[in-house]
Each structure stands twice: as structure tokens, then as C-alpha cells.
Write an enzyme that holds these catalytic residues in place. Structure first.
Site, short mmCIF file in Angstrom:
data_model
loop_
_atom_site.label_atom_id
_atom_site.label_comp_id
_atom_site.label_asym_id
_atom_site.label_seq_id
_atom_site.Cartn_x
_atom_site.Cartn_y
_atom_site.Cartn_z
N HIS A 134 -18.00 70.77 5.65
CA HIS A 134 -18.36 71.95 4.85
C HIS A 134 -17.71 73.23 5.38
O HIS A 134 -18.16 74.32 5.05
CB HIS A 134 -19.89 72.12 4.82
CG HIS A 134 -20.58 71.01 4.08
ND1 HIS A 134 -21.95 70.85 4.06
CD2 HIS A 134 -20.09 70.00 3.32
CE1 HIS A 134 -22.26 69.78 3.33
NE2 HIS A 134 -21.15 69.25 2.88
N CYS A 142 -8.81 83.83 2.47
CA CYS A 142 -8.48 84.57 1.25
C CYS A 142 -8.46 83.61 0.07
O CYS A 142 -7.78 82.57 0.12
CB CYS A 142 -7.13 85.27 1.40
SG CYS A 142 -6.62 86.04 -0.16
N ASN A 232 -33.61 61.35 13.10
CA ASN A 232 -34.04 62.51 12.31
C ASN A 232 -35.56 62.61 12.36
O ASN A 232 -36.25 61.59 12.29
CB ASN A 232 -33.58 62.33 10.85
CG ASN A 232 -33.52 63.65 10.11
OD1 ASN A 232 -32.81 64.56 10.52
ND2 ASN A 232 -34.26 63.78 9.03
N1 APR Z 1 -34.31 66.51 15.89
C1 APR Z 1 -34.12 65.64 14.87
N2 APR Z 1 -34.14 66.00 13.57
C2 APR Z 1 -34.38 67.29 13.29
C3 APR Z 1 -34.62 68.26 14.30
C4 APR Z 1 -34.57 67.83 15.66
N3 APR Z 1 -34.78 68.67 16.68
N4 APR Z 1 -34.87 69.45 13.70
C5 APR Z 1 -34.80 69.23 12.38
N5 APR Z 1 -34.51 67.93 12.11
C6 APR Z 1 -34.28 67.29 10.82
C7 APR Z 1 -35.25 67.69 9.74
O1 APR Z 1 -36.35 66.81 9.76
C8 APR Z 1 -34.40 67.55 8.46
O2 APR Z 1 -34.64 66.31 7.80
O3 APR Z 1 -33.01 67.71 10.37
C9 APR Z 1 -32.97 67.59 8.96
C10 APR Z 1 -32.14 68.74 8.42
O4 APR Z 1 -31.98 68.58 7.04
P1 APR Z 1 -31.35 69.74 6.13
O5 APR Z 1 -31.99 71.05 6.47
O6 APR Z 1 -31.42 69.29 4.72
O7 APR Z 1 -29.84 69.85 6.65
P2 APR Z 1 -28.56 69.00 6.21
O8 APR Z 1 -28.90 67.58 5.95
O9 APR Z 1 -27.52 69.29 7.21
O10 APR Z 1 -28.17 69.69 4.84
C11 APR Z 1 -26.99 69.28 4.18
O11 APR Z 1 -27.29 71.03 2.59
O12 APR Z 1 -27.61 73.19 1.72
C12 APR Z 1 -26.78 72.32 2.31
O13 APR Z 1 -24.60 72.88 2.83
C13 APR Z 1 -25.88 72.75 3.42
O14 APR Z 1 -24.66 71.34 4.97
C14 APR Z 1 -25.91 71.58 4.36
C15 APR Z 1 -26.36 70.43 3.47
#
Ligand code: APR
Length: 264
Positions: A134, A142, A232
Site C-alpha cells: 500500500h 506527484c 492476530n
Molecule cells: N498483536 C496481534 N494482533 C493485533 C495486535 C497485537 N498487538 N494489535 C492489534 N491486532 C490485530 C487486531 O485484532 C486487528 O484484527 O490487528 C488487526 C488489525 O486489523 P486492521 O486494523 O483492519 O488492519 P489491516 O488488516 O492492516 O488493514 C488493512 O485496511 O483501511 C485499510 O489501507 C488500510 O492497509 C490497511 C488495510
């Protein structure tokens, strides 16, 4: 056999292994996640950060982006034990690459650190094989000529009222990240997909696994015979496809996994 031992065994015997990460790996560093309690999308409307809005209303887009940038990256942050464990696994040849949805640059910092370079050192020899699916929020690009620049001076210009900030060519700068509705860089996603297909072991770390195309990579790996491990805090739509699921903090599990790889 302990489930992490299973994963370590699969990584050890793999010809190719890779890890995919999401916002959860950077949460212990103080970078907020997107979903879940106090996630960024609880405070901001994700519909305002689309590529369509950037084209239509670059001024409004930049105004909102400054607030988002501050909320996400306003505090000092640095790699944590999970970034470092993955970087060491990549350096030591256990992982072919780290694929990340994160735009915070922490995997590159960790890779440079485990190789003995100062994070951000322009003379750093290498920052590992990190595929930023991403993009990287520390840069801008630009929208017309494609020139990339370090983000901070441009974010400062925007904060001082240059909305939207523009390049010498007159084009509007865009944060060098993939916005909703924008295509991922072709070469990067193709490489990520072929790594998922080729991998004998595949890890998904700290991602809710709901945003495509990254979300499908663990399933692609599983269908092609990889041993898949998910770390996760919450359940994910790919849990049923995984061989090992750990609902624990990444900073606990990743150093433990690395330790197992070191011990044999
Ligand atoms: N250890 C393990 N898991 C964790 C921890 C931790 N310390 N802290 C948070 N999490 C988990 C949460 O339970 C959650 O399910 O990390 C996950 C993060 O999920 P999202 O916030 O949805 O992030 P991500 O999967 O990277 O999102 C994907 O969505 O909006 C977009 O572009 C943005 O790249 C991003 C994409």
C-alpha cells in the site's frame, strides 16, 4: 507437537517462506490500527480518503489527510520486537520477503537496524526485502510527473496552508500510498501473489484480512499447499484455512518463533 514448533518446522524445511503483515504489528509501537476498538476508521470517514476524492477535491482531501497523518504518525514511533523478529528471519534466510499492508515504514527501519544500519541513514546498505503493498506514507508522489519526494517538507507546506501542495511541474502531490479505489502497484502485487503461490510456509501477522487483494494471499498460499500460520488478536476470515492460529500479541509470538528457528 506445539503449534509454533509446527510452524517453525515448516519454515525451516521450506524452499520459500514469506510473511504478510497488517496494522496489528505496528500497534505495539503506538501506531493505531484501522479497525476494532479505537481504530482509525472509528474517528475518520474512510470514504473521504478515496482516489476519486483526491482527483475531484484535492484541497479537501489534503486537509483531511493532514489530520489522518497526525492521528496515525503524529507520535514518535519505532520498530518493536515483532518487526525485529521478522527482519532477523528475513536477514537469516528463513523468509524470502516481508509483504506489508502498512505504510509506516517500520519494516524497513527494522531491516536496516538488524543489518547494523541506522534507521533512515541515507548510506544504509540495505533495508531488506520488504514489499510495501500500500505504499509508504513517509513519501509523496506527484500525480502528474510521478516524482517521489520525502513527505515531511511537503506535509509542512500543506500544514502552512499550501492546499493542495504542488510539484515544480505544477502537478498535485499525493501521499505515496494506495488510496481506496486506486490500483496497487502492478509489479508489487504480482510479486506478492507469486510468493503466496510458491510459498511452502506463509505467515499472516496482525491483519484483520478483510481488505483485498492482500486478504486473499493466505488462502492462495494454503490452496497451493503452504503451511499457513496466523497471529492476530481477533479472528480472521482466513482462520479456517490456516494450520496454526495464535490469538496473541505479535510481540510475544514472533520473538518466540524466531527463537525456535535459531535453536536448531
Ligand atoms: N498483536 C496481534 N494482533 C493485533 C495486535 C497485537 N498487538 N494489535 C492489534 N491486532 C490485530 C487486531 O485484532 C486487528 O484484527 O490487528 C488487526 C488489525 O486489523 P486492521 O486494523 O483492519 O488492519 P489491516 O488488516 O492492516 O488493514 C488493512 O485496511 O483501511 C485499510 O489501507 C488500510 O492497509 C490497511 C488495510
Amino acid at each position: 507437537m506445539d503449534d509454533l514448533e509446527t510452524l517453525a518446522g515448516a519454515i525451516r524445511s521450506a524452499d520459500t517462506a514469506a510473511a504478510l503483515t497488517g496494522a496489528g504489528i505496528s500497534a505495539p509501537s503506538g501506531v493505531p490500527t484501522f479497525r476494532g476498538d479505537d481504530g482509525v476508521w472509528e474517528h475518520f470517514d474512510e470514504g473521504q480518503f478515496t482516489y476519486g476524492r483526491f482527483r475531484r477535491d484535492p484541497e479537501g482531501f489534503w486537509e483531511d489527510r493532514l489530520d489522518l497523518q497526525e492521528a496515525m504518525f503524529g507520535e514518535e514511533y519505532e520498530p518493536n520486537a515483532a518487526h525485529e523478529a521478522l527482519a532477523a528471519m528475513e536477514r537469516d534466510g528463513h523468509l524470502e520477503a516481508v509483504l506489508t499492508q502498512n505504510t509506516d515504514g517500520l519494516h524497513r527501519d527494522a531491516a536496516a537496524a538488524v543489518r547494523g544500519d541506522e534507521p533512515g541513514d541515507p548510506n544504509a546498505k540495505a533495508d531488506g526485502t520488504v514489499l510495501e503493498l500500500h505504499g509508504n506514507a513517509r513519501r509523496v508522489r506527484c500525480a502528474d510527473c510521478g516524482r517521489r519526494r520525502e513527505g515531511d517538507p511537503i506535509f509542512e507546506r500543506a500544514a502552512d496552508g499550501e492546499l493542495p501542495p504542488t510539484c515544480d511541474c505544477g502537478g498535485v502531490y499525493k501521499p505515496d500510498v494506495v488510496l481506496f479505489g486506486e490500483r496497487l502497484p502492478g509489479a508489487v502485487i504480482q510479486r506478492a501473489q507469486s510468493l503466496a503461490r510458491e510459498s511452502d510456509a506463509f505467515l499472516a501477522i496482525g491483519s484483520s484480512l478483510v481488505v483485498e487483494p492482500a486478504a486473499s494471499l493466505p488462502r492462495v498460499a494454503a490452496r497451493n499447499g503452504a503451511t499457513v500460520g496466523i497471529v492476530n488478536l481477533e479472528s480472521t476470515p482466513c482462520d479456517d484455512d490456516a494450520d496454526v492460529v495464535r490469538r496473541e500479541d505479535v510481540t510475544e509470538v514472533l520473538p518466540e518463533l524466531r527463537g525456535l528457528l535459531e535453536s536448531k
